[in-house]
Design a protein around this motif. Sequence first.
Motif, PDB file in Angstrom:
ATOM      1  N   SER A 170      39.641  65.530  16.936  1.00 62.49           N
ATOM      2  CA  SER A 170      38.733  64.754  17.765  1.00 62.49           C
ATOM      3  C   SER A 170      37.616  64.171  16.908  1.00 62.49           C
ATOM      4  N   GLY A 171      36.901  63.212  17.472  1.00 57.86           N
ATOM      5  CA  GLY A 171      35.701  62.713  16.833  1.00 57.86           C
ATOM      6  C   GLY A 171      34.521  63.682  17.012  1.00 57.86           C
ATOM      7  N   PHE A 172      34.721  64.754  17.805  1.00 55.29           N
ATOM      8  CA  PHE A 172      33.637  65.696  18.102  1.00 55.29           C
ATOM      9  C   PHE A 172      33.932  67.093  17.568  1.00 55.29           C
ATOM     10  N   THR A 173      32.884  67.894  17.401  1.00 60.09           N
ATOM     11  CA  THR A 173      33.090  69.297  17.024  1.00 60.09           C
ATOM     12  C   THR A 173      33.390  70.128  18.274  1.00 60.09           C
ATOM     13  N   ALA A 174      33.861  71.353  18.057  1.00 57.86           N
ATOM     14  CA  ALA A 174      34.143  72.268  19.162  1.00 57.86           C
ATOM     15  C   ALA A 174      32.884  72.482  20.005  1.00 57.86           C
ATOM     16  N   GLU A 175      31.778  72.675  19.339  1.00 53.09           N
ATOM     17  CA  GLU A 175      30.543  72.967  20.069  1.00 53.09           C
ATOM     18  C   GLU A 175      30.085  71.764  20.907  1.00 53.09           C
ATOM     19  N   VAL A 199      43.206  60.083  19.440  1.00 55.43           N
ATOM     20  CA  VAL A 199      42.539  58.967  20.106  1.00 55.43           C
ATOM     21  C   VAL A 199      41.595  58.228  19.151  1.00 55.43           C
ATOM     22  N   LYS A 200      40.986  58.982  18.231  1.00 56.20           N
ATOM     23  CA  LYS A 200      40.048  58.307  17.320  1.00 56.20           C
ATOM     24  C   LYS A 200      40.778  57.247  16.477  1.00 56.20           C
ATOM     25  N   TYR A 201      42.049  57.441  16.177  1.00 48.76           N
ATOM     26  CA  TYR A 201      42.805  56.445  15.413  1.00 48.76           C
ATOM     27  C   TYR A 201      43.319  55.310  16.305  1.00 48.76           C
ATOM     28  N   ILE A 202      43.700  55.653  17.542  1.00 42.75           N
ATOM     29  CA  ILE A 202      44.117  54.604  18.479  1.00 42.75           C
ATOM     30  C   ILE A 202      42.954  53.648  18.712  1.00 42.75           C
ATOM     31  N   ARG A 203      41.778  54.224  18.849  1.00 45.83           N
ATOM     32  CA  ARG A 203      40.574  53.403  19.014  1.00 45.83           C
ATOM     33  C   ARG A 203      40.423  52.429  17.849  1.00 45.83           C
ATOM     34  N   GLU A 204      40.640  52.947  16.654  1.00 53.28           N
ATOM     35  CA  GLU A 204      40.536  52.121  15.451  1.00 53.28           C
ATOM     36  C   GLU A 204      41.546  50.967  15.499  1.00 53.28           C
ATOM     37  N   LEU A 205      42.794  51.285  15.877  1.00 56.30           N
ATOM     38  CA  LEU A 205      43.831  50.258  15.917  1.00 56.30           C
ATOM     39  C   LEU A 205      43.572  49.232  17.021  1.00 56.30           C
ATOM     40  N   MET A 206      43.099  49.705  18.180  1.00 50.67           N
ATOM     41  CA  MET A 206      42.857  48.772  19.284  1.00 50.67           C
ATOM     42  C   MET A 206      41.691  47.844  18.971  1.00 50.67           C
ATOM     43  N   ASN A 207      40.776  48.316  18.178  1.00 53.27           N
ATOM     44  CA  ASN A 207      39.621  47.486  17.819  1.00 53.27           C
ATOM     45  C   ASN A 207      39.925  46.503  16.705  1.00 53.27           C
ATOM     46  N   ASP A 208      41.062  46.693  16.049  1.00 48.26           N
ATOM     47  CA  ASP A 208      41.379  45.829  14.911  1.00 48.26           C
ATOM     48  C   ASP A 208      41.694  44.405  15.327  1.00 48.26           C
ATOM     49  N   SER A 224      38.098  62.985  27.690  1.00 44.79           N
ATOM     50  CA  SER A 224      36.768  62.405  27.444  1.00 44.79           C
ATOM     51  C   SER A 224      36.872  61.210  26.509  1.00 44.79           C
ATOM     52  N   GLU A 225      37.675  61.344  25.477  1.00 39.90           N
ATOM     53  CA  GLU A 225      37.775  60.254  24.506  1.00 39.90           C
ATOM     54  C   GLU A 225      38.527  59.048  25.072  1.00 39.90           C
TER      55      GLU A 225
END
Length: 587
Positions: free
Chosen positions: A267-272, A578-587, A544-545
């Motif tokens: 994820s783009g987030f930590t566990a906490e 999801v963090k990589y899908i986001r990258e690809l969709m924004n390309d 969430s992402e």
Amino acid sequence: MKKLILLLSIVLLASCSDDNRNGKTLNTDNANQMFDQFKDAFIEDLWELYPGWASYMGYHKYDSVLVVPSDEYRQRELSFCSKFLDTLKTFDLLQLSPNNKIDHHLIREALVSIQWYVNEYRSYEWKPSYYNVAGGFEEILNNKYYELEDGLRIIYKRMANVPAYYANAKSNIKNPTIEHTDLAIRQNTGALSVFENMLTDSINKAKIGEHERQMIMARVDKTIETIKEYVSWLEDEIRPGLTPETAKDFRLGKELYDVKFVHDIQSGFTAEEIYNNALQQKKEIHQKMIGMSKDLWGKYMAKEPMPDDGLKVVRTIISKISLSHAHRDSLLDAIKAQIPELVDFVNKKQLMYMDPEKPLVVRETPLYMRGTGAGASVSSPGPYDKEANTYYNVTPLDDYTDEQAESYLREYNYYTLQILNIHEAIPGHYTQLIYSNQSPSIIKSIFGNGAMVEGWAVYTERMMLEEGYGNDEPELWLMYYKWFLRVACNTILDYSVHVLGMTEEEAMKLLMEEAFQEETEAGGKWRRVKLTQVQLCSYFAGFSEIYALREEVKQKSGDSFNLKEFHEKFLSYGSAPVKYIRELMND
Ligand code: ZN
Ligand code: ZN
């Protein structure tokens, strides 16, 4: 063992943005070509090292090999990782196409993760349930890849290593937890049915000579004997010595947990951060549910005074609504009847394209998969095996007393069952996996991201209701929020138990009082949190992402936003994080 759910991805117009820049084009093409070759070599070695995983993915070259989990084997795993990590370093990320760049990340993260699992997590020492041969054999027997007779010959070869497999299991196990020992006893006992019933039936049906039949049967008998020995070894020599005071704690602890979260969730987030977000969501959902329940009070409880305590109002209304449920013997039929209605809704609303040719088979959960506390799941074919069946596994309530069954059925009442079917089948897991299997990016299929997969299923629940599924019936919304609250509480529970030391009593209180769960459900969740770590967070983290990404795209696109396009594009990248899908969709 590695039952990674599958996935896939789509062609990404490799490097077209560089086409006009002289010189660079050649280099980039060259780099991408080399990277493609690297991936082919990597995958070939990967499957040789992990034949069971390959088989689940539908790659059958090594089906006859049962890996023996020895020290030597783990050394092989580690050399494999260092070899390919070294090669990865030779590629310049700037020269790779977006699609290859992400494959580069995925391979690197997978290798680092394997190293961590072998060196630090070391479940082969404390998790007796890690050892179970049934799944691989059942897979070969049930897939459509082999004629019956050929499948049996593969199985014959594969059974040769069963004694060595369990001998190594015994020498690996050093400090087992009570929970994984009990699970191993239960699941390996369940595994016997694959050999005693399923396989024996197939041998009797097969067109093979008497001599061959006897050879195969001799190994089946030896396999059954070996599994039984493993079970009695656990029962007689291991289990009696384990006490809550002296056995290894099933709680993972913060240090290992944080790293496992990074490897498993990506994820783009930590566990906490995810944990804190879930706590916040719980508060907000409670407020929404209290409002809805007060509105429904007159309809269900007209004669009674409404309590002051908001959560009490919610619990009362939920318990009234939960009375509407299937009979314990007709649960499977109720689920079967629902599927076509969901398909119709998705088509009518144009939410995404659904391939009418791919069958979904609803069946009872196979015995060897039972016992982890999950009531329904989807098993789907791998990227090499796209024509195989997708199964919707529903665990029958055979083991339950009438009282337990009633409790379970209230939890999976008329409304909740619809949400479950959205999640597991249409347009949740089943639909996502079909898209996944259409992608040519085998790397994204192999390293499918659990948080993306679960997050998508959870996302579709909210999306279907937002689109008007169930006609905005307040009962359905209320039960949806209860279900979503469970997702948030899964994260709170997992983190609290494994990192903050939450007790069983506190866990049951969280689940029953704050998440409105019936005792059977809460008890099942408590068993599950003792057996797994981090996995329970994947739902909330992924949701969430994904939801945030959709809202972001919607905002950016304004009036031109099209939900169907968003869904199809999102799904086209396969089950990448999801963090990589986001990258690809924004390309
Ligand atoms: Zn009832
Ligand atoms: Zn799911």
